[in-house]
Each structure stands twice: as C-alpha cells, then as structure tokens.
Design a protein around this motif. Sequence first.
Motif, PDB file in Angstrom:
ATOM      1  N   GLU A  85     -14.501  52.094  90.554  1.00 65.64           N
ATOM      2  CA  GLU A  85     -15.174  52.955  91.531  1.00 65.64           C
ATOM      3  C   GLU A  85     -15.955  54.070  90.846  1.00 65.64           C
ATOM      4  N   ARG A  89     -19.252  53.846  92.567  1.00 64.86           N
ATOM      5  CA  ARG A  89     -19.295  54.978  93.515  1.00 64.86           C
ATOM      6  C   ARG A  89     -19.165  54.478  94.943  1.00 64.86           C
ATOM      7  N   HIS A  90     -18.552  53.346  95.097  1.00 62.15           N
ATOM      8  CA  HIS A  90     -18.335  52.783  96.433  1.00 62.15           C
ATOM      9  C   HIS A  90     -16.959  52.113  96.397  1.00 62.15           C
ATOM     10  N   ASP A  91     -16.040  52.663  97.190  1.00 61.82           N
ATOM     11  CA  ASP A  91     -14.650  52.204  97.077  1.00 61.82           C
ATOM     12  C   ASP A  91     -14.455  50.743  97.501  1.00 61.82           C
ATOM     13  N   THR A 120     -19.587  44.081 106.196  1.00 64.19           N
ATOM     14  CA  THR A 120     -19.907  45.462 105.862  1.00 64.19           C
ATOM     15  C   THR A 120     -18.589  46.126 105.461  1.00 64.19           C
ATOM     16  N   ASN A 125     -12.555  47.934 105.985  1.00 62.42           N
ATOM     17  CA  ASN A 125     -11.807  49.187 106.190  1.00 62.42           C
ATOM     18  C   ASN A 125     -11.068  49.227 107.514  1.00 62.42           C
ATOM     19  N   GLN A 245     -21.388  49.536 113.929  1.00 59.82           N
ATOM     20  CA  GLN A 245     -20.890  49.123 112.609  1.00 59.82           C
ATOM     21  C   GLN A 245     -19.383  49.339 112.521  1.00 59.82           C
ATOM     22  N   LEU A 335     -20.513  58.660 108.343  1.00 60.04           N
ATOM     23  CA  LEU A 335     -19.361  58.430 107.467  1.00 60.04           C
ATOM     24  C   LEU A 335     -18.224  59.432 107.710  1.00 60.04           C
ATOM     25  N   SER A 338     -14.779  57.995 107.994  1.00 59.94           N
ATOM     26  CA  SER A 338     -14.219  57.566 106.710  1.00 59.94           C
ATOM     27  C   SER A 338     -13.526  58.748 106.023  1.00 59.94           C
ATOM     28  N   ARG A 342      -8.968  59.544 105.796  1.00 60.82           N
ATOM     29  CA  ARG A 342      -8.199  59.709 104.560  1.00 60.82           C
ATOM     30  C   ARG A 342      -6.999  60.643 104.772  1.00 60.82           C
TER      31      ARG A 342
HETATM   32  O1  LIG Z   1     -21.139  48.197 104.107  1.00 63.51           O
HETATM   33  C1  LIG Z   1     -21.525  49.358 103.906  1.00 63.51           C
HETATM   34  O2  LIG Z   1     -21.214  49.965 102.887  1.00 63.51           O
HETATM   35  C2  LIG Z   1     -22.364  49.970 105.005  1.00 63.51           C
HETATM   36  C3  LIG Z   1     -22.920  51.361 104.656  1.00 63.51           C
HETATM   37  N1  LIG Z   1     -22.013  52.422 104.951  1.00 63.51           N
HETATM   38  C4  LIG Z   1     -20.840  52.709 104.345  1.00 63.51           C
HETATM   39  N2  LIG Z   1     -19.729  52.216 104.899  1.00 63.51           N
HETATM   40  C5  LIG Z   1     -18.508  52.478 104.335  1.00 63.51           C
HETATM   41  N3  LIG Z   1     -18.320  53.199 103.213  1.00 63.51           N
HETATM   42  C6  LIG Z   1     -19.435  53.712 102.638  1.00 63.51           C
HETATM   43  C7  LIG Z   1     -20.700  53.533 103.196  1.00 63.51           C
HETATM   44  N4  LIG Z   1     -21.591  54.192 102.441  1.00 63.51           N
HETATM   45  C8  LIG Z   1     -20.879  54.760 101.417  1.00 63.51           C
HETATM   46  N5  LIG Z   1     -19.572  54.484 101.531  1.00 63.51           N
HETATM   47  C9  LIG Z   1     -18.453  54.852 100.647  1.00 63.51           C
HETATM   48  O3  LIG Z   1     -17.546  55.718 101.277  1.00 63.51           O
HETATM   49  C10 LIG Z   1     -16.879  56.532 100.300  1.00 63.51           C
HETATM   50  C11 LIG Z   1     -16.984  57.964 100.711  1.00 63.51           C
HETATM   51  O4  LIG Z   1     -16.221  58.739  99.846  1.00 63.51           O
HETATM   52  P1  LIG Z   1     -15.446  60.059 100.346  1.00 63.51           P
HETATM   53  O5  LIG Z   1     -16.495  61.038 100.742  1.00 63.51           O
HETATM   54  O6  LIG Z   1     -14.636  60.471  99.170  1.00 63.51           O
HETATM   55  O7  LIG Z   1     -14.624  59.603 101.501  1.00 63.51           O
HETATM   56  C12 LIG Z   1     -17.544  56.264  98.988  1.00 63.51           C
HETATM   57  O8  LIG Z   1     -16.791  55.346  98.253  1.00 63.51           O
HETATM   58  C13 LIG Z   1     -18.870  55.669  99.462  1.00 63.51           C
HETATM   59  O9  LIG Z   1     -19.505  54.849  98.516  1.00 63.51           O
HETATM   60  C14 LIG Z   1     -24.231  51.578 105.460  1.00 63.51           C
HETATM   61  O10 LIG Z   1     -25.150  52.032 104.832  1.00 63.51           O
HETATM   62  O11 LIG Z   1     -24.312  51.288 106.641  1.00 63.51           O
END
Ligand SMILES: O=C(O)C[C@H](Nc1ncnc2c1ncn2[C@@H]1O[C@H](COP(=O)(O)O)[C@@H](O)[C@H]1O)C(=O)O
Length: 460
Positions: A85, A89-91, A120, A125, A245, A335, A338, A342
């Motif tokens: 990660e 940078r995307h979990d 997605t 998640n 989504q 987001l 998300s 946590r």
């Molecule tokens: O399938 C997708 O990913 C769709 C995408 N949206 C996202 N969906 C889910 N997670 C995403 C999204 N975007 C970022 N991240 C990731 O979320 C994490 C955010 O980190 P933190 O602020 O520490 O909670 C951190 O790991 C981020 O990378 C979109 O653009 O619609």
Amino acid sequence: MTEFPAQPLSPLDGRYRPAVTALGEYLSEAGLNRARVQVEVEWLVYLTEHSMFGSSPLTPAEIEQLRALYLDFGQADIDWLAEKEAVTRHDVKAVEYLVRHRLSELGLDRIAELTHIACTSEDINNLSYALTVSQAVRAIWLPKLRLVLDSLRTKAVDFRAVPMLARTHGQPATPTTMGRELAVTVYRLERMALQIEANEYLGKFSGATGTFAAHVVADPDADWPAISREFVEGLGLDWNPLTTQIESHDWQAELYGKISHANRVLHNLATDMWTYISIGYFRQIPVAGATGSSTMPHKVNPIRFENAEANLELSSAILDSLAATLVTSRLQRDLTDSSAQRNIGVGFGHSLLALDNILGGLGQIDLAEDVLAADLDHNWEVLAEAIQTVIRAEVTAGRSSIEDPYALLKELTRGKRLGQAELVEFVSKLDIGDAAKQRLLELTPATYLGLSDDLVDYLP
Ligand SMILES: O=C(O)C[C@H](Nc1ncnc2c1ncn2[C@@H]1O[C@H](COP(=O)(O)O)[C@@H](O)[C@H]1O)C(=O)O
C-alpha cells in the motif's frame, strides 16, 4: 533527553487492550484486510466455478490453497499489504496484488486477470464490512451483553422479593423490590438483544456506479443481477440490488442506532447502581490489595460503574456519529464513509469495555437488605397512596361516605414524615368497611409491594 517511545493514543489500544482484544480479529484494519482477501478469493472461486469469461473450474486442491490466503491470514500478509500500500496508495488495490501474488505462487497466472474483475473497491469493502461487523456483533459483543444479562437476571430473581423504597423524582414513593427493578432493565435489554440479532447485513456487488456497466460490456449474456445476488447471499449477507457506487449503509445506521440505544439503557443501569451503592443499598465487596482513594483510606469507590458510564457515552457518541453520517454520500459517492468506517471498532470497543466493567461491578456487590428495610421503616407516609385508594374504592362500593379522600390524605402526609403509630391511629378512625380497614392496618411499607415479586415472572 532520550526520544519518547511511540505510544498508542487510544486507551483501547493501551490500558484497556485486554478487555477489547477479541474485537481486533474483526474490526481492526488487519481484520478488514482479511475479509477483503476473502471476498476477492471467493469472487475468483465463483467466477471459475461458473466458467465465467471462458475460465474453467479450479481443482479442490487449488481452491483450498487459494482460500488458505484468508483462512491462514497472518502477520506476514499484514506486512506484505502495508509494504504494497505504501506503493499503490490504495488499500484495496494492495489486496488485489496480494491475491495475484498468491495466484502466481500457485501457478494460476492464467486466471490472474479475473482478480477483482468488474469490481470497484466498494464492492470488496462493503461486503468486508458486512462480514466483519456481523461477526463482531455475533461472536463478541452480543455474547458479552448476554453475560451481563445472565448476571443481572440472577440478581433480579434472587432479589425479587426483597422490598425496597422506590424514589420517583428522588423522593420516597410506592415501594417495589430490588429484583423487580433489575428485571425492568433485563426486559429492556432482552428486547434490544433480539433486535440487534435480527439486524440485516446488506451487500452490493454491482460495479463502479452500481449499474453493472463493466460486467455487461465484458459479458453481455450473463444474468449479472442474479450472479451478484448469488455471490452476496453465498457470503451469508442480504443482497442490495439498487445502490450508487457504495452500499447505502442503512443497515449500519440501523445497527449502530440499536447498539447506541442499548448503550443508553446500560448507562441508566450503571448510574442507578452507582446511586444504590451511594445510598448504601449495595455494599461493595473490597478487592484484596486495591485502594479506593489515594488519601481517604476508608473508601471503596464504584469505579467499575463509573468507567462503564464514561465508555458508554463515548461509544454512543461514535456510533451515533457513524449512523448519522454514513447514510449520506455526495452524488454517486464521496470517500467520507471510508474514513468514518475505520472507527467502527472504536465505537464497539468502548461499549465492550463498558460491558466488561458492568459485569465486574455486578460481581463486586452485596445487597444490604438491612439498609433497604430500615429505609422503608422510616417512610410510612408512602402508604398514603394505599389509604386514599382504598377509601375511594370503599366510597364507590357504598361502604364509606368520606369526602375527597385524596385531599384528606394530602392534608395528613404531604411533605411530612409519618410513623407507624400515626398511620395506625388514622386508619383505625376511618369510616370504611372492616375488611378494607383490616387490610390497611396490616399493611407496612415493606409489604406494600403490589405484584412486584410476581412481575419478575414476565422475564423472557
Ligand atoms: O474502485 C475504486 O477505487 C473507485 C474510486 N473510489 C475509491 N473507492 C474506495 N477507496 C478509494 C477510492 N479512491 C481512493 N480510495 C482509497 O481509500 C483510502 C483512503 O485512505 P484513508 O483516508 O486513510 O481512509 C486510500 O487507500 C485510497 O487509495 C472512484 O474513483 O470512484
């Protein structure tokens, strides 16, 4: 000066860790990642089992090895994901890479591109949260609540016939029994436990904006809603067909609302127990070696109930905030959910800690029946209600002609302390039937209990 060693900020991860460790298996980041791996792996198993996109079923041995990735999920995987990660940078993307890595180790590169296909991040998640939260509730939080209920129920039954002065508005009122009062709380919490057990856990699995767009363009002939439903239900969750989504999180708002409600009932219990201890109704059993006050050696403080009170407030603050904020998301998603999610484990952690403390507190008290009896004996005026009600019944039955019995008793008792002798004298002179008079003469504050004892039988 030496550098101060890094420390956990939350007391849940510090001094209270032993009381809440069990939640970490489900509601920690690692617990979430394990569930994410499970969903990704099960999607691969599903796709290959159904020969989607021209794939062919995996052998039972391959499925077992693949599933071992989440069944045996451990520190090495946690570290692997953290490293990945830091790059992605995307979990969720990091989880996808972990699954691909395992496929490569197993010589299954031919299906690597099926990993996370058409998904997605929220598809993974939302199912992971539904799995981990439901497991935390069923395996950890509810069983702890049940332990508290068992302890309370035992006391409700043991003390069902022990008379106690009631105190509406904090003032002497029609007596009850200690057991019946505890039974009221058990009854309330039993209802809530059933409602919490029945909470739905919804899951969506329909792509980037909930439309199955990528799915349809990749395989126009497949019945994607049916596949999505079968997959979600196969994980033991309830299918949500119509979302943006993100899963709409209504089940979470409902669940956290119920847990927060239960927290408040437990808070009421904690403050009532504190008050009963404070007026001497319960004696605290001193713990060997423990200290009450750092300066007043005589003290035994009700710290278990005080700790519970504070932690229930914290838990409800977090769970209420989650319930309020999770149900909104700008347009097709933002987001914020998300980030908020946590903290689910923090909300449950404070509640679990409080349950633990209530359980400990209940185990460290003895009912002081002598104090309860003395209090009743000092408050004979609580029989005023009994006397005025009996006179009114006698007037209605034609056995008395006393005018305005309520005013008569008010004149005698309001704001006053009356003893047995004064009441006996008053009742002896009443113009009412002999049977009613005898009933009143035999009544004492300790026997004016109505059906208190019998009502405990209504406990489920
Ligand atoms: O399938 C997708 O990913 C769709 C995408 N949206 C996202 N969906 C889910 N997670 C995403 C999204 N975007 C970022 N991240 C990731 O979320 C994490 C955010 O980190 P933190 O602020 O520490 O909670 C951190 O790991 C981020 O990378 C979109 O653009 O619609």
